[in-house]
Design an enzyme around this catalytic site. Structure first.
Site, PDB file in Angstrom:
ATOM      1  CB  ALA A 189      -0.877  -0.005   1.372  1.00 30.78           C
ATOM      2  N   GLY A 241       0.745  -4.884   0.876  1.00 33.56           N
ATOM      3  CA  GLY A 241      -0.554  -4.912  -0.051  1.00 33.56           C
ATOM      4  C   GLY A 241      -0.179  -5.910  -1.235  1.00 33.56           C
ATOM      5  CD  GLU A 267      -2.219  -7.581   3.065  1.00 32.86           C
ATOM      6  OE1 GLU A 267      -2.008  -6.423   2.626  1.00 32.86           O
ATOM      7  OE2 GLU A 267      -2.694  -7.872   4.153  1.00 32.86           O
ATOM      8  CD  GLU A 274       1.915  -5.686   5.723  1.00 31.46           C
ATOM      9  OE1 GLU A 274       2.791  -6.564   5.934  1.00 31.46           O
ATOM     10  OE2 GLU A 274       1.119  -5.563   4.685  1.00 31.46           O
TER      11      GLU A 274
HETATM   12  C1  HXC Z   1       5.003   4.254  -1.187  1.00 25.73           C
HETATM   13  C2  HXC Z   1       7.119   3.527  -2.201  1.00 25.73           C
HETATM   14  C3  HXC Z   1       6.610   2.238  -1.532  1.00 25.73           C
HETATM   15  C4  HXC Z   1       5.320   1.971  -0.878  1.00 25.73           C
HETATM   16  C5  HXC Z   1       8.214   1.820  -2.788  1.00 25.73           C
HETATM   17  N1  HXC Z   1       7.982   3.134  -2.818  1.00 25.73           N
HETATM   18  N2  HXC Z   1       7.496   1.309  -1.857  1.00 25.73           N
HETATM   19  N3  HXC Z   1       6.104   4.594  -1.968  1.00 25.73           N
HETATM   20  N4  HXC Z   1       4.583   3.213  -0.710  1.00 25.73           N
HETATM   21  N5  HXC Z   1       4.750   1.070  -0.470  1.00 25.73           N
HETATM   22  C6  HXC Z   1       8.577   4.231  -3.530  1.00 25.73           C
HETATM   23  C7  HXC Z   1      10.106   4.988  -2.665  1.00 25.73           C
HETATM   24  O1  HXC Z   1       9.467   5.655  -1.641  1.00 25.73           O
HETATM   25  C8  HXC Z   1      10.736   5.282  -3.758  1.00 25.73           C
HETATM   26  O2  HXC Z   1      10.233   6.631  -4.145  1.00 25.73           O
HETATM   27  C9  HXC Z   1      10.619   4.428  -4.955  1.00 25.73           C
HETATM   28  O3  HXC Z   1       9.508   3.791  -4.814  1.00 25.73           O
HETATM   29  C10 HXC Z   1      11.634   3.454  -5.097  1.00 25.73           C
HETATM   30  O4  HXC Z   1      11.724   2.833  -3.803  1.00 25.73           O
HETATM   31  P1  HXC Z   1      13.129   2.614  -3.251  1.00 25.73           P
HETATM   32  O5  HXC Z   1      12.888   2.454  -1.801  1.00 25.73           O
HETATM   33  O6  HXC Z   1      14.153   3.699  -3.701  1.00 25.73           O
HETATM   34  O7  HXC Z   1      13.715   1.317  -3.764  1.00 25.73           O
HETATM   35  P2  HXC Z   1      14.732   0.200  -3.112  1.00 25.73           P
HETATM   36  O8  HXC Z   1      15.897   0.997  -2.585  1.00 25.73           O
HETATM   37  O9  HXC Z   1      15.073  -0.760  -4.195  1.00 25.73           O
HETATM   38  O10 HXC Z   1      13.829  -0.704  -2.358  1.00 25.73           O
HETATM   39  C11 HXC Z   1      12.872  -1.369  -2.739  1.00 25.73           C
HETATM   40  C12 HXC Z   1      12.066  -1.696  -1.193  1.00 25.73           C
HETATM   41  C13 HXC Z   1      11.477  -0.436  -0.579  1.00 25.73           C
HETATM   42  C14 HXC Z   1      12.713  -2.559  -0.424  1.00 25.73           C
HETATM   43  C15 HXC Z   1      10.600  -2.532  -1.842  1.00 25.73           C
HETATM   44  O11 HXC Z   1      10.835   0.228  -1.413  1.00 25.73           O
HETATM   45  C16 HXC Z   1      10.584  -0.758   0.334  1.00 25.73           C
HETATM   46  O12 HXC Z   1      10.814  -1.206   1.510  1.00 25.73           O
HETATM   47  N6  HXC Z   1       9.395  -0.145   0.313  1.00 25.73           N
HETATM   48  C17 HXC Z   1       8.382  -0.426   1.177  1.00 25.73           C
HETATM   49  C18 HXC Z   1       7.649  -1.810   1.490  1.00 25.73           C
HETATM   50  C19 HXC Z   1       6.780  -1.947   2.483  1.00 25.73           C
HETATM   51  O13 HXC Z   1       7.154  -1.648   3.744  1.00 25.73           O
HETATM   52  N7  HXC Z   1       5.448  -2.302   1.949  1.00 25.73           N
HETATM   53  C20 HXC Z   1       4.125  -2.407   2.917  1.00 25.73           C
HETATM   54  C21 HXC Z   1       3.460  -1.087   3.068  1.00 25.73           C
HETATM   55  S1  HXC Z   1       2.152  -1.227   4.156  1.00 25.73           S
HETATM   56  P3  HXC Z   1      11.085   7.856  -4.341  1.00 25.73           P
HETATM   57  O14 HXC Z   1       9.955   8.835  -4.615  1.00 25.73           O
HETATM   58  O15 HXC Z   1      12.024   8.076  -2.943  1.00 25.73           O
HETATM   59  O16 HXC Z   1      12.162   7.757  -5.427  1.00 25.73           O
HETATM   60  C22 HXC Z   1       1.049  -2.220   3.351  1.00 25.73           C
HETATM   61  C23 HXC Z   1      -0.152  -2.502   4.294  1.00 25.73           C
HETATM   62  C24 HXC Z   1      -1.267  -2.970   3.227  1.00 25.73           C
HETATM   63  O17 HXC Z   1       1.157  -2.803   2.409  1.00 25.73           O
HETATM   64  C25 HXC Z   1      -2.506  -2.917   4.136  1.00 25.73           C
HETATM   65  C26 HXC Z   1      -3.753  -3.364   3.737  1.00 25.73           C
HETATM   66  C27 HXC Z   1      -4.070  -2.130   2.827  1.00 25.73           C
END
Ligand code: HXC
Length: 258
Positions: free
Chosen positions: A65, A109, A112, A132
């Site tokens: 998400a 997400g 999911e 998460e």
């Molecule tokens: C918003 C995101 C994002 C996310 C990545 N980006 N994941 N933006 N929400 N979930 C954006 C980054 O901010 C960045 O934007 C660009 O995508 C590239 O990501 P990087 O982090 O620079 O890439 P990298 O270093 O290769 O790392 C990849 C990654 C990391 C390991 C996947 O991006 C990451 O940890 N992402 C979050 C993963 C996460 O926690 N997911 C769960 C979310 S909570 P900019 O603008 O800085 O270039 C969830 C809850 C669901 O899903 C609940 C039900 C709905």
């Protein structure tokens, strides 16, 4: 069908849906999930569509998400809007067959969403996870429930409590994905599987899907009874007559979806 965050392409009777926010690793914004829900509404009633493949890009199926959108929301914001169920769960209630073709990250997400599809075909580059917990929350679109049913309590707890990612081989070994293929073959494999399903009798495919899904909702004896009722009802279809006649006559069946 023009969407900002999705691409849609027909391959015969298979709709290929590509999540299309590559700069944000396909982070699932409310706008994206609303578009996906709208698209699935249309595909479900379109007789030209027999199956769906949902995919992302080489780097990410979806990294979860959209954290940047969610970060300032209050309890009342998410509670009042019932974030997130309606638009996300649309995929889980989609009645036609759906396959997730996953390369790169399928996190939070994203994982999911993949699990809401009927099955997951993974590229060898795929990485699954429910991270998460590392950002101060828990899975909210069925992750704790579906992942546990896919891979069992011990591994699900490991994933959900530590937030670690699982590579494609581990995901195949523990039953999260049905097939593991080299990344360059991912779409061909998923489209071929969906096209194979699309050649079969649409009502029978829907019954088979409904029956497997029932296994997650009920006891064994009720599930078996449910299956038997649907099995019996296939005998009311011309497609059952055609399928069995074709076998006996050593020819290919010509299903008419009736
Ligand atoms: C918003 C995101 C994002 C996310 C990545 N980006 N994941 N933006 N929400 N979930 C954006 C980054 O901010 C960045 O934007 C660009 O995508 C590239 O990501 P990087 O982090 O620079 O890439 P990298 O270093 O290769 O790392 C990849 C990654 C990391 C390991 C996947 O991006 C990451 O940890 N992402 C979050 C993963 C996460 O926690 N997911 C769960 C979310 S909570 P900019 O603008 O800085 O270039 C969830 C809850 C669901 O899903 C609940 C039900 C709905």
């Amino acid at each position: 069908m023009n969407y900002e965050n999705l691409l849609v392409e027909m391959h015969g009777k298979v709709a290929l849906i590509t999540l299309n926010r590559p700069k944000a690793l396909n982070a699932l914004s409310p706008a994206l999930t609303a578009e996906l829900s709208d698209l699935l509404d249309r595909l479900e009633t379109d007789d030209k569509v027999a199956a769906v493949v949902l995919t992302g890009n080489e780097k990410a199926f979806a990294a979860g998400a959209d954290i940047k959108v969610m970060k300032d929301w209050s309890y009342m914001d998410v509670y009042k809007s019932d974030f997130i169920t309606a638009s996300w769960e649309r995929l889980a209630s989609f009645r036609k067959p759906s396959i997730a073709a996953v390369a790169g990250y399928a996190l939070g997400g994203g994982c999911e969403l993949a699990m809401m599809c009927d099955f997951i075909i993974a590229a060898d580059t795929a990485k699954f996870g429910q991270p998460e917990i590392t950002i101060g929350t828990i899975p909210g679109a069925g992750g704790t429930q579906r992942l546990t049913r896919f891979i069992g309590k011990s591994k699900a707890m490991d994933m959900v409590l530590t937030g670690r990612t699982m590579d494609a081989e581990e995901a195949e070994r523990c039953g999260l994905v049905s097939r593991l293929v080299p990344a360059e073959q991912l779409l061909d494999e998923a489209l071929a599987a969906a096209s194979r399903i699309a050649e079969l009798s649409a009502p029978v495919v829907m019954m088979a899907k409904e029956s497997v899904n029932r296994a997650f909702e009920t006891t064994l004896s009720e599930g078996v009874r449910f299956e038997r009722r649907l099995f019996h009802s296939t005998f009311a279809l011309a497609d059952q007559k055609e399928g069995m006649a074709a076998f006996a006559e050593k020819r290919k069946p010509a299903f008419k979806n009736s």
